[in-house]
Each structure stands twice: as structure tokens, then as C-alpha cells.
Design a protein around this motif. Structure first.
Motif, short mmCIF file in Angstrom:
data_model
loop_
_atom_site.label_atom_id
_atom_site.label_comp_id
_atom_site.label_asym_id
_atom_site.label_seq_id
_atom_site.Cartn_x
_atom_site.Cartn_y
_atom_site.Cartn_z
N PRO A 189 11.62 6.50 10.65
CA PRO A 189 10.40 6.86 10.06
C PRO A 189 10.08 8.23 9.88
N ALA A 190 10.13 9.02 10.72
CA ALA A 190 10.16 10.68 10.47
C ALA A 190 10.87 11.18 9.23
N TYR A 191 12.04 10.58 8.95
CA TYR A 191 12.66 11.05 8.00
C TYR A 191 12.07 10.55 6.46
N PRO A 205 0.84 -1.12 0.19
CA PRO A 205 -0.07 -0.14 -0.10
C PRO A 205 0.87 1.29 0.01
N LEU A 206 2.02 1.30 0.67
CA LEU A 206 2.82 2.45 0.72
C LEU A 206 3.15 2.70 -0.91
N MET A 207 3.74 1.68 -1.40
CA MET A 207 4.32 1.79 -2.89
C MET A 207 3.25 2.37 -3.71
N ASP A 225 7.94 6.03 -5.20
CA ASP A 225 9.31 6.05 -5.19
C ASP A 225 9.63 5.46 -3.85
N ILE A 226 8.99 5.04 -2.96
CA ILE A 226 9.46 4.71 -1.74
C ILE A 226 9.91 3.03 -1.93
N ALA A 227 9.69 2.64 -2.93
CA ALA A 227 10.22 1.15 -3.22
C ALA A 227 11.62 1.01 -3.19
N TYR A 266 8.94 11.36 1.58
CA TYR A 266 7.89 10.94 0.69
C TYR A 266 6.57 11.70 1.31
N GLY A 267 6.25 12.46 1.85
CA GLY A 267 5.11 13.20 2.48
C GLY A 267 4.19 12.14 2.75
#
Length: 128
Positions: A98-100, A65-67, A72-74, A105-106
């Protein structure tokens, strides 16, 4: 430490820490994809490096779901835990903050939840 990393000390050496982290990752439902032994690779090239291993793990139900939302998080998935010998007792365990990643990635707060997996897994070696 590098920007965007979180680091904790394990009371165990690198080998034992890697073993404990692999077991914990699998216990919480992640699949360990690989363990990269950078020190062993350096040795085969005739170089030396303190014991440094990276555990690569993931859970497609959490990462997909994130991808889908942020393709781009891939580049940052599957997740990783680095375990290294810094010459002090025990070993250092590091992972991406995780904050980074949220800033990069917003991501919103709900999307951050699966990115907390490394911290939860790392707690197996420091009792937190």
C-alpha cells in the motif's frame, strides 16, 4: 522480490493457500473476480512453470472512491494476491505494498485503508 511487493510465506501448498485466501476474501466482503492459473496456462503452451496462481478480488464500495479521486489507480484495481511455489515448503503470498501505491498515486492516509485488504486477507494463511 519485486519493488513495491509484500510477501509472506503460507504453511500450506499453493492450492490450499488459494482456497483459504478465496474464502477469507469473501468473508471480509470482497468479490473474487477470477483466479488466474499461470502454471496451467504455461502447460497448455507446452511450457513449465512452478505452481503460480493470482487471485483477483475487489469491493466496488472501497475501490470506486479511489478511482474517482485518482482515475489512474484503475490499472491496479481490482486487487490481487499472487500465490506461488518457490520450491520451499508452503507457498509464497505476495501483493502490492500500500505504501508503494500511496507514493505512486499521491494517496492520503484515509485513501490507504482499502488498500490494506490484501494484508488482512493474507493473514488467514499465516496466523498474523
Amino acid at each position: 522480490m519485486g519493488r513495491g511487493l509484500v510477501t509472506r510465506r503460507s504453511t500450506h501448498d499453493v492450492g490450499k493457500t488459494v482456497s483459504l485466501l478465496r474464502t477469507e476474501a469473501e468473508r471480509v466482503g470482497a468479490s473474487v473476480v477470477a483466479v488466474v492459473d499461470h502454471a496451467a496456462a504455461a502447460h497448455t503452451a507446452g511450457l513449465s512453470l512452478p505452481d503460480t496462481q493470482v487471485i483477483i478480488f475487489g469491493n466496488p464500495q472501497a475501490g470506486t472512491p479511489l478511482m474517482q479521486a485518482h482515475p489512474d489507480i484503475a490499472i491496479d484495481l481490482p486487487m490481487r494476491l499472487m500465490v506461488r511455489d518457490d520450491g520451499q515448503p508452503g507457498a509464497l503470498v505476495s501483493w502490492q505494498d500500500p505504501a508503494y501505491l500511496a507514493e505512486r498515486y499521491g494517496l492520503d492516509a484515509d485513501q490507504l485503508v482499502p488498500l490494506n485488504a490484501p494484508a488482512k486477507i493474507a493473514s488467514a494463511v499465516d496466523g498474523s
